[in-house]
Design an enzyme around this catalytic site. Structure first.
Site, mmCIF file in Angstrom:
data_model
loop_
_atom_site.group_PDB
_atom_site.id
_atom_site.type_symbol
_atom_site.label_atom_id
_atom_site.label_comp_id
_atom_site.label_asym_id
_atom_site.label_seq_id
_atom_site.Cartn_x
_atom_site.Cartn_y
_atom_site.Cartn_z
ATOM 1 N N GLU A 166 100.097 3.538 -2.279
ATOM 2 C CA GLU A 166 101.365 2.985 -2.669
ATOM 3 C C GLU A 166 101.013 1.560 -3.378
ATOM 4 O OE1 GLU A 166 104.804 2.806 -0.017
ATOM 5 O OE2 GLU A 166 104.316 5.074 0.725
ATOM 6 N N ASN A 175 102.502 8.674 7.411
ATOM 7 C CA ASN A 175 102.688 7.267 6.461
ATOM 8 C C ASN A 175 102.896 6.114 7.077
ATOM 9 O OD1 ASN A 175 103.483 6.326 3.629
ATOM 10 N ND2 ASN A 175 105.511 6.054 4.952
ATOM 11 N N GLU A 176 102.320 5.078 6.876
ATOM 12 C CA GLU A 176 102.826 3.792 7.376
ATOM 13 C C GLU A 176 102.983 3.680 8.654
ATOM 14 O OE1 GLU A 176 105.625 1.264 4.731
ATOM 15 O OE2 GLU A 176 104.024 1.274 3.184
ATOM 16 N N TYR A 221 102.087 -4.025 -2.079
ATOM 17 C CA TYR A 221 103.212 -4.255 -3.229
ATOM 18 C C TYR A 221 102.913 -5.618 -3.662
ATOM 19 C CZ TYR A 221 105.260 0.178 -2.299
ATOM 20 O OH TYR A 221 105.716 1.450 -2.065
ATOM 21 N N GLU A 233 109.170 9.935 -4.112
ATOM 22 C CA GLU A 233 109.761 9.845 -2.877
ATOM 23 C C GLU A 233 111.312 10.277 -2.992
ATOM 24 O OE1 GLU A 233 109.443 6.183 -0.487
ATOM 25 O OE2 GLU A 233 110.121 7.086 0.962
ATOM 26 N N GLN A 240 107.063 3.700 -8.141
ATOM 27 C CA GLN A 240 107.153 5.012 -8.096
ATOM 28 C C GLN A 240 107.360 5.722 -9.648
ATOM 29 O OE1 GLN A 240 109.547 6.719 -4.901
ATOM 30 N NE2 GLN A 240 108.672 5.271 -3.317
HETATM 31 O O1 AHR Z 1 107.852 3.047 -1.992
HETATM 32 C C1 AHR Z 1 108.836 2.571 -1.082
HETATM 33 C C2 AHR Z 1 108.428 2.502 0.449
HETATM 34 O O2 AHR Z 1 107.553 1.530 0.551
HETATM 35 C C3 AHR Z 1 107.915 3.692 0.986
HETATM 36 O O3 AHR Z 1 108.742 4.387 1.564
HETATM 37 C C4 AHR Z 1 107.097 2.995 2.165
HETATM 38 O O4 AHR Z 1 106.016 4.112 2.473
HETATM 39 C C5 AHR Z 1 106.846 1.764 1.640
HETATM 40 O O5 AHR Z 1 107.057 0.969 2.747
#
Ligand code: AHR
Length: 512
Positions: A321, A197-198, A264, A51, A370
């Site tokens: 992600e 995205n999101e 995450y 990103e 990432q």
């Molecule tokens: O990876 C960092 C961020 O996490 C991304 O931009 C977003 O899609 C997610 O919330």
């Protein structure tokens, strides 16, 4: 001692002398059922995410042609070589939240004429758009990876999305002419396109019902040239929001090839105080591994929602992600999400990849967040210096699993329990590689205890081990090779292969 490779003697010597190995190892048995092959492990589950965030693109991938850092057409050579070695199957770009504000037109044409924008999500820094569509698509070709372009559904029109696609892929017409004028004659191959995205968050704060309707509308206008295929990816749920998946599948399932989910791992589970990347306690080692393995339940429950609407599994689930997310490193720029990467991250990577191997009938892509200098990165750079993280080494050791056929592996052994979290002490993945060999990965999650793993396999098993003396063993720019793989072999006991796994270690071997 013949374990040495790449100067790993200090770590191995420490391990042998450590009290962890002085105790009797835990006894574990593993039965691999080669009669029950699963669906192929799509190489794309080894995908990455790059990103416009912090030093991920600028300095990480791209230094520009005027840089003193050795580069080819502006792409840094050291990073490119390291990534090539990983056989990266797919890269998702340009975001993330960045994609939700990105106007592709800002990133084409002579770079001196490109506008300078504010990267509102990530540190509020200026973005001069030196890295745009041409730079990304050409990089994908140099790296030999598939391109996964994420479109802006949050703040731009369907016409913009449609024109971006046409600019990249058309043979003829005004947009193709413009591309040619900008230096690219042939269309590029865009394999995947993310429709937003999101959408539940930075992509528009939408309810799933609205997100589904918007997906239906936008995807209608994103099309490759006649005769070419495009995989359209719908923006999906935030972690365990199963209702989001339910609604997206019910209302828009017939209008997508894949649905995403983002998850995450935060050591504490709290966004305001996530936990540190290094110098953490054993409690946070355990909570991190425990929260990472939640991925299994998460996928299982999203799959159940998808099965309800799509029992034939036409729509894939993309975990586009995933990874660890820690507190900001002291001295680093706020909003840049730079973090160190330790043996704990290597364990998270191994456990997560093993989970993907168990869900191959639905999970066809995953992108670690990432690639460079951001979150659970493969590579860290400091201007001209570069280091490979423990996560990189796991991806490297796991390369033979790309495209392999997984087998069920029944593991009988103790659990590792701490601070209210419980994970199997030894986690295993087995698969037949594209080269016909049987590959086995074994992860010991216990930071204090070795395991002796007896299997139903025979022959020779040789490969590599990744481990370190401390739970946060990591590489630094001063000492970039503190943790790296060493050669490893199993031994035979009663005709069966037996693996001695030191505490907190990851082993990948080929069985021949
Ligand atoms: O990876 C960092 C961020 O996490 C991304 O931009 C977003 O899609 C997610 O919330």
């Amino acid at each position: 001692m013949k374990l040495l490779k790449h100067g790993l003697l200090p770590i191995v010597a420490t391990l042998m002398a450590s009290p962890a190995l002085a105790q009797a190892p835990a006894s574990v048995t593993v039965t691999v059922d080669t009669g029950k092959p699963g669906a192929k492990i799509e190489p794309a589950v080894y995908g990455q995410f790059a990103e416009h965030l912090g030093r991920g693109i600028y300095e990480g991938l791209w230094v520009g042609t005027d840089s003193k850092i050795p580069n080819t057409n502006g792409y840094r050579n050291d990073v490119l070589a390291a990534l090539r070695h990983l056989k990266v199957p797919v890269v998702r770009w340009p975001g993330g939240c960045f994609a939700d504000e990105y106007d592709w037109r800002d990133g084409i044409g002579p770079s001196a004429k490109r506008p300078v924008r504010i990267n509102r999500h990530w540190g509020g820094v200026t973005e001069d758009n030196a890295f745009g569509t041409h730079e990304f698509m050409n990089y994908s070709e140099m790296l030999g990876t598939d391109a996964y372009v994420a479109g802006n559904m949050g703040s731009m029109s369907p016409r913009d999305m449609s024109q971006w696609m046409e600019y990249m892929t058309a043979e003829k017409g005004s947009l193709a002419e413009e591309r040619k004028k900008n230096g690219r004659e042939k269309p590029w191959a865009v394999k995947y396109f993310g429709v937003g995205n999101e959408t539940w968050g930075c992509g528009g704060s939408m309810r799933p019902e609205y997100s589904a309707d918007l997906h239906r509308r936008y995807q209608e206008f994103v099309n490759p040239p006649a005769g070419k295929k495009l995989i359209k990816v719908a923006s999906g749920s935030n972690g365990s929001d199963y209702n989001f998946t339910d609604v997206m599948m019910r209302e828009a399932g017939s209008k997508m090839n894949a649905l995403s989910v983002h998850y995450y791992t935060l050591p504490t589970g709290k966004w305001d105080k996530k936990g540190a990347a290094t110098g953490f306690s054993e409690d946070e080692w355990a909570s991190t591994l425990g929260r990472a393995t939640f991925m299994d339940e998460l996928i299982t429950k999203h799959e159940a929602m998808m099965d309800k609407h799509d029992p034939e599994k036409k729509v894939a689930l993309y975990v586009d992600e995933w990874g660890t997310w820690y507190d900001q490193e002291s001295g680093s720029t706020p909003g840049f999400l730079y973090q160190q990467n330790s043996l704990r991250d290597a364990e998270v990577a191994a456990l997560t990849l093993n989970i993907f191997h168990r869900h191959t009938d639905r999970v066809k892509m995953a992108n670690i967040a990432q690639m460079i200098n951001v979150l659970q990165a493969m590579i860290l750079t400091d201007k001209g210096r570069m280091l490979l993280t423990p996560t990189y080494h796991v991806f490297d050791m796991y390369v033979p699993f790309q495209g392999a056929t997984p087998y069920a592996a029944d593991v009988k052994g103790p659990t590792y329990e701490k601070a209210g979290f419980k994970v199997p002490m030894v986690d295993v993945s087995a698969a037949r590689g594209a080269d016909g060999k049987l590959y086995l990965s074994l992860t010991n999650t216990d930071p204090n205890k070795a395991a002796r793993v007896t299997t139903n396999l025979s022959g020779n098993a040789r490969g590599r081990i990744l481990t370190g003396p401390a739970i946060d063993t990591h590489n630094t720019f001063e000492q970039p090779n503190t943790i790296q793989p060493a050669v490893y072999s199993a031994h035979s006991s009663g005709g069966k292969l037996t693996f001695d796994l030191p505490a907190k270690s990851i082993v990948v071997v080929a069985v021949e």
